[in-house]
Structure formats: structure tokens, C-alpha cells
Scaffold this active site. Structure first.
Site, PDB file in Angstrom:
ATOM      1  N   LYS A  56      -5.526  27.724  -7.872  1.00 37.61           N
ATOM      2  CA  LYS A  56      -6.817  28.212  -8.386  1.00 37.61           C
ATOM      3  C   LYS A  56      -7.631  28.887  -7.288  1.00 37.61           C
ATOM      4  O   LYS A  56      -8.099  30.003  -7.467  1.00 37.61           O
ATOM      5  CB  LYS A  56      -7.675  27.059  -8.953  1.00 37.61           C
ATOM      6  CG  LYS A  56      -7.059  26.290 -10.080  1.00 37.61           C
ATOM      7  CD  LYS A  56      -8.012  25.215 -10.591  1.00 37.61           C
ATOM      8  CE  LYS A  56      -8.439  24.204  -9.539  1.00 37.61           C
ATOM      9  NZ  LYS A  56      -7.372  23.315  -9.073  1.00 37.61           N
ATOM     10  N   ARG A  86     -14.031  20.120 -15.056  1.00 38.85           N
ATOM     11  CA  ARG A  86     -12.949  19.200 -14.715  1.00 38.85           C
ATOM     12  C   ARG A  86     -12.859  18.030 -15.680  1.00 38.85           C
ATOM     13  O   ARG A  86     -11.992  17.183 -15.520  1.00 38.85           O
ATOM     14  CB  ARG A  86     -13.196  18.670 -13.311  1.00 38.85           C
ATOM     15  CG  ARG A  86     -12.215  19.257 -12.300  1.00 38.85           C
ATOM     16  CD  ARG A  86     -12.471  18.596 -10.997  1.00 38.85           C
ATOM     17  NE  ARG A  86     -11.402  18.714 -10.070  1.00 38.85           N
ATOM     18  CZ  ARG A  86     -11.193  19.730  -9.253  1.00 38.85           C
ATOM     19  NH1 ARG A  86     -11.953  20.793  -9.306  1.00 38.85           N
ATOM     20  NH2 ARG A  86     -10.216  19.694  -8.385  1.00 38.85           N
ATOM     21  N   ARG A  97      -0.476  22.424   2.837  1.00 39.33           N
ATOM     22  CA  ARG A  97      -1.871  22.649   3.238  1.00 39.33           C
ATOM     23  C   ARG A  97      -2.360  21.514   4.143  1.00 39.33           C
ATOM     24  O   ARG A  97      -3.114  21.761   5.079  1.00 39.33           O
ATOM     25  CB  ARG A  97      -2.771  22.776   2.017  1.00 39.33           C
ATOM     26  CG  ARG A  97      -4.195  23.130   2.405  1.00 39.33           C
ATOM     27  CD  ARG A  97      -5.044  23.546   1.241  1.00 39.33           C
ATOM     28  NE  ARG A  97      -5.263  22.433   0.327  1.00 39.33           N
ATOM     29  CZ  ARG A  97      -5.896  22.536  -0.838  1.00 39.33           C
ATOM     30  NH1 ARG A  97      -6.350  23.709  -1.229  1.00 39.33           N
ATOM     31  NH2 ARG A  97      -6.060  21.483  -1.600  1.00 39.33           N
ATOM     32  N   ARG A 102      -6.883  19.029   5.498  1.00 43.51           N
ATOM     33  CA  ARG A 102      -7.912  18.592   4.551  1.00 43.51           C
ATOM     34  C   ARG A 102      -7.706  17.121   4.231  1.00 43.51           C
ATOM     35  O   ARG A 102      -6.601  16.719   3.887  1.00 43.51           O
ATOM     36  CB  ARG A 102      -7.836  19.454   3.282  1.00 43.51           C
ATOM     37  CG  ARG A 102      -9.214  19.884   2.797  1.00 43.51           C
ATOM     38  CD  ARG A 102      -9.105  20.851   1.668  1.00 43.51           C
ATOM     39  NE  ARG A 102      -9.048  20.158   0.379  1.00 43.51           N
ATOM     40  CZ  ARG A 102      -9.101  20.778  -0.787  1.00 43.51           C
ATOM     41  NH1 ARG A 102      -9.217  22.097  -0.828  1.00 43.51           N
ATOM     42  NH2 ARG A 102      -9.042  20.098  -1.907  1.00 43.51           N
ATOM     43  N   ARG A 111      -5.448  12.302  -7.202  1.00 41.24           N
ATOM     44  CA  ARG A 111      -6.046  13.523  -7.779  1.00 41.24           C
ATOM     45  C   ARG A 111      -5.234  13.986  -8.994  1.00 41.24           C
ATOM     46  O   ARG A 111      -5.798  14.475  -9.974  1.00 41.24           O
ATOM     47  CB  ARG A 111      -6.126  14.625  -6.720  1.00 41.24           C
ATOM     48  CG  ARG A 111      -7.247  14.347  -5.714  1.00 41.24           C
ATOM     49  CD  ARG A 111      -7.086  15.136  -4.434  1.00 41.24           C
ATOM     50  NE  ARG A 111      -7.112  16.562  -4.633  1.00 41.24           N
ATOM     51  CZ  ARG A 111      -6.594  17.439  -3.758  1.00 41.24           C
ATOM     52  NH1 ARG A 111      -6.012  17.021  -2.639  1.00 41.24           N
ATOM     53  NH2 ARG A 111      -6.671  18.723  -4.003  1.00 41.24           N
TER      54      ARG A 111
HETATM   55  P1  B4P Z   1      -5.109  25.663  -4.610  1.00 42.27           P
HETATM   56  O1  B4P Z   1      -4.583  25.155  -5.900  1.00 42.27           O
HETATM   57  O2  B4P Z   1      -5.657  27.039  -4.581  1.00 42.27           O
HETATM   58  O3  B4P Z   1      -6.082  24.496  -4.214  1.00 42.27           O
HETATM   59  P2  B4P Z   1      -7.591  24.268  -4.623  1.00 42.27           P
HETATM   60  O4  B4P Z   1      -8.206  25.398  -5.327  1.00 42.27           O
HETATM   61  O5  B4P Z   1      -8.231  23.888  -3.373  1.00 42.27           O
HETATM   62  O6  B4P Z   1      -7.597  23.115  -5.726  1.00 42.27           O
HETATM   63  P3  B4P Z   1      -7.912  21.586  -5.640  1.00 42.27           P
HETATM   64  O7  B4P Z   1      -7.965  21.139  -7.051  1.00 42.27           O
HETATM   65  O8  B4P Z   1      -6.870  20.971  -4.772  1.00 42.27           O
HETATM   66  O9  B4P Z   1      -9.300  21.351  -4.881  1.00 42.27           O
HETATM   67  P4  B4P Z   1     -10.855  21.533  -5.244  1.00 42.27           P
HETATM   68  O10 B4P Z   1     -11.460  22.157  -4.055  1.00 42.27           O
HETATM   69  O11 B4P Z   1     -11.062  22.223  -6.553  1.00 42.27           O
HETATM   70  O12 B4P Z   1      -4.036  25.718  -3.431  1.00 42.27           O
HETATM   71  C1  B4P Z   1      -3.308  24.636  -2.925  1.00 42.27           C
HETATM   72  C2  B4P Z   1      -2.271  25.094  -1.897  1.00 42.27           C
HETATM   73  O13 B4P Z   1      -1.222  25.846  -2.538  1.00 42.27           O
HETATM   74  C3  B4P Z   1      -2.797  25.997  -0.791  1.00 42.27           C
HETATM   75  O14 B4P Z   1      -2.271  25.575   0.451  1.00 42.27           O
HETATM   76  C4  B4P Z   1      -2.261  27.379  -1.136  1.00 42.27           C
HETATM   77  O15 B4P Z   1      -2.041  28.180   0.002  1.00 42.27           O
HETATM   78  C5  B4P Z   1      -0.960  27.065  -1.839  1.00 42.27           C
HETATM   79  N1  B4P Z   1      -0.571  28.082  -2.812  1.00 42.27           N
HETATM   80  C6  B4P Z   1      -1.379  28.657  -3.717  1.00 42.27           C
HETATM   81  N2  B4P Z   1      -0.687  29.557  -4.469  1.00 42.27           N
HETATM   82  C7  B4P Z   1       0.618  29.532  -4.027  1.00 42.27           C
HETATM   83  C8  B4P Z   1       1.830  30.225  -4.412  1.00 42.27           C
HETATM   84  N3  B4P Z   1       1.872  31.126  -5.425  1.00 42.27           N
HETATM   85  N4  B4P Z   1       2.972  29.930  -3.734  1.00 42.27           N
HETATM   86  C9  B4P Z   1       2.952  29.013  -2.737  1.00 42.27           C
HETATM   87  N5  B4P Z   1       1.847  28.329  -2.312  1.00 42.27           N
HETATM   88  C10 B4P Z   1       0.691  28.576  -2.959  1.00 42.27           C
HETATM   89  O16 B4P Z   1     -11.373  20.016  -5.424  1.00 42.27           O
HETATM   90  C11 B4P Z   1     -11.405  19.073  -4.365  1.00 42.27           C
HETATM   91  C12 B4P Z   1     -12.230  17.825  -4.766  1.00 42.27           C
HETATM   92  O17 B4P Z   1     -13.623  18.207  -4.998  1.00 42.27           O
HETATM   93  C13 B4P Z   1     -11.832  17.139  -6.076  1.00 42.27           C
HETATM   94  O18 B4P Z   1     -10.763  16.213  -5.904  1.00 42.27           O
HETATM   95  C14 B4P Z   1     -13.177  16.446  -6.481  1.00 42.27           C
HETATM   96  O19 B4P Z   1     -13.388  15.254  -5.761  1.00 42.27           O
HETATM   97  C15 B4P Z   1     -14.232  17.437  -6.041  1.00 42.27           C
HETATM   98  N6  B4P Z   1     -14.624  18.351  -7.144  1.00 42.27           N
HETATM   99  C16 B4P Z   1     -14.417  19.706  -7.188  1.00 42.27           C
HETATM  100  N7  B4P Z   1     -14.897  20.229  -8.338  1.00 42.27           N
HETATM  101  C17 B4P Z   1     -15.417  19.181  -9.042  1.00 42.27           C
HETATM  102  C18 B4P Z   1     -16.031  19.076 -10.320  1.00 42.27           C
HETATM  103  N8  B4P Z   1     -16.190  20.138 -11.132  1.00 42.27           N
HETATM  104  N9  B4P Z   1     -16.446  17.840 -10.741  1.00 42.27           N
HETATM  105  C19 B4P Z   1     -16.294  16.761  -9.973  1.00 42.27           C
HETATM  106  N10 B4P Z   1     -15.706  16.787  -8.741  1.00 42.27           N
HETATM  107  C20 B4P Z   1     -15.268  17.985  -8.281  1.00 42.27           C
END
Ligand code: B4P
Length: 193
Positions: free
Chosen positions: A13, A88, A127, A133, A144
Site C-alpha cells: 500500500k 482499518r 523491510r 521498523r 498485525r
Molecule cells: P507496504 O505494504 O507498502 O507497507 P505499509 O504501507 O507500511 O503497510 P503496513 O500495513 O505494514 O503499515 P502502516 O504504516 O499502514 O510495504 C511493505 C514492504 O514490502 C516494503 O518493504 C516494500 O518495499 C515491500 N514491497 C512493496 N511492494 C513490493 C513488490 N511489488 N515486490 C516486492 N516488495 C514489495 O501501519 C503501521 C501501524 O500503524 C499499524 O499496525 C497500526 O498500529 C497503526 N495504524 C495505521 N493506520 C491505522 C488506522 N487507520 N487505525 C488504527 N491504527 C493504525
């Protein structure tokens, strides 16, 4: 254009939202990034969110909604936005509907990125090694993914039931996935080189 990007942790995402921001000229609104910025700045909100995030749980709906509303009021969101990490759970999806109705700015697209669980682990382990992280360690990642299955997966049904959901295969190179999302949005990807 106003878009919600759904998908499990590690589904890409954040990665794709950053590309879409460039391609579409809209704001990238990541509630995870907003929360991490609060943690880094050591604000009261950040102190409350830190332990919750490190445990792989969701931060309270009220805190996240307030942060989101403030972010959508910033100038770069006037042209549109990609929501990454919000909603979420179903309560957040309903709160988003109410907020956008009040602002007179309804959603245009809801995209779900599909990636199988084994690959999610590999990506988040990658990552963890690259960025350190704190919520990317294997135990927190498992938590998660549990939270995702229990609380976030019903959001997919919420949007599917109103015929608003488009599912995109999130497995492939970053460019391949971007092309699929752009096609789902009815756009053609244009990139340098
Ligand atoms: P991503 O999937 O892009 O990770 P993310 O956006 O950071 O999602 P995530 O759900 O983990 O974290 P968030 O910040 O939303 O990428 C993951 C990895 O995959 C990266 O290393 C990337 O390089 C790699 N990758 C991507 N595409 C690829 C491809 N095509 N091929 C190979 N590799 C690839 O949330 C973190 C925390 O914040 C949550 O656990 C929660 O505690 C809190 N939070 C956030 N939003 C919230 C909400 N709305 N409500 C309540 N809590 C919330």
C-alpha cells in the site's frame, strides 16, 4: 480523484500510494506515517500510539480520525487523495463515509491489493532488515496479520457489498502492480525511461 487503497501489512500500500501520488498529482495520506511522525516528535498522541503500534494493535479510532480530518484539510489534498492504511475496521469505514459526506467529497475508487501471506512475511522481513521498523519483527507481524484478518478484512466486504471494490493482484514487480492499479482506475501509467 479520491481513492482508498486496502491491503494487508506488506501488501505494498505505502509503496504504491507513493507512486500513485506522483502519477495522479494527489496527496498520499498514510495514517501509519502520520502516527510515526507523532511518535518521532514525542507528542502526547505519539506517546499514546507508540506502545499500541509496537504491539501490532490498532490505535484508537478517535485519535486516527482526528488526525485524518486535519490531514485532509491540507492544501495538497484539495486535488484529491489516496488513503493508505485507512479505514482499518468497519467503524473507521463508516466514520470515513460520514466525514467525506460532510465535506462533500465522496470516494471515487476503492482498490484492494491481494498478496498471499507467505509473501507478506518475506517482504516485511526484508523491510525489518533494511529499515529496522520496530513493528516488523516476526512476532509483531503475526499479530498485525491477525488484526488484519479480524478487523480489516471485513472492510473489504463493506465496500464489495456496495459494488465499489476493485481487486488487484499485488504480486509482481512494483511497476507491474502500479500498471494494474492504474488500469483499475481507468488510467494509463506513464513513466520516465
Ligand atoms: P507496504 O505494504 O507498502 O507497507 P505499509 O504501507 O507500511 O503497510 P503496513 O500495513 O505494514 O503499515 P502502516 O504504516 O499502514 O510495504 C511493505 C514492504 O514490502 C516494503 O518493504 C516494500 O518495499 C515491500 N514491497 C512493496 N511492494 C513490493 C513488490 N511489488 N515486490 C516486492 N516488495 C514489495 O501501519 C503501521 C501501524 O500503524 C499499524 O499496525 C497500526 O498500529 C497503526 N495504524 C495505521 N493506520 C491505522 C488506522 N487507520 N487505525 C488504527 N491504527 C493504525
Amino acid at each position: 480523484m479520491r481513492i482508498v487503497l486496502l491491503g494487508a501489512p506488506g501488501s505494498g500500500k505505502g509503496t504504491q500510494a507513493a507512486r500513485l501520488r506522483e502519477a495522479l498529482g494527489v496527496a498520499h495520506v498514510s495514517t501509519g506515517d502520520l502516527l510515526r511522525a507523532q511518535v518521532a516528535a514525542g507528542t502526547e498522541l505519539g506517546r499514546a500510539a507508540k506502545a499500541v503500534m509496537e504491539a501490532g494493535q490498532l490505535v484508537s479510532d478517535e485519535i486516527v480520525l482526528g488526525m485524518l480530518e486535519a490531514r485532509l484539510g491540507e492544501p495538497d489534498a484539495a486535488a484529491g487523495f489516496i488513503l493508505d492504511g485507512y479505514p482499518r475496521n468497519v467503524a473507521q469505514a463508516r466514520a470515513l463515509d460520514a466525514l467525506l459526506a460532510r465535506l462533500g467529497r465522496p470516494l471515487d475508487h476503492v482498490i484492494q491489493l491481494d498478496v498471499d501471506e507467505a509473501l507478506l512475511f518475506d517482504r516485511l522481513a526484508g523491510r525489518a532488515a533494511a529499515e529496522g521498523r520496530r513493528d516488523d519483527n516476526p512476532e509483531t507481524v503475526r499479530q498485525r496479520l491477525r488484526v488484519y484478518a479480524e478487523q480489516t478484512a471485513p472492510v473489504i466486504d463493506f465496500y464489495a457489498a456496495r459494488g465499489a471494490l476493485k481487486r488487484v493482484d499485488g504480486v509482481g514487480t512494483i511497476d507491474e502492480v502500479l500498471d494494474r492499479i492504474m488500469a483499475a482506475l481507468g488510467k494509463t501509467a506513464v513513466r520516465a525511461g
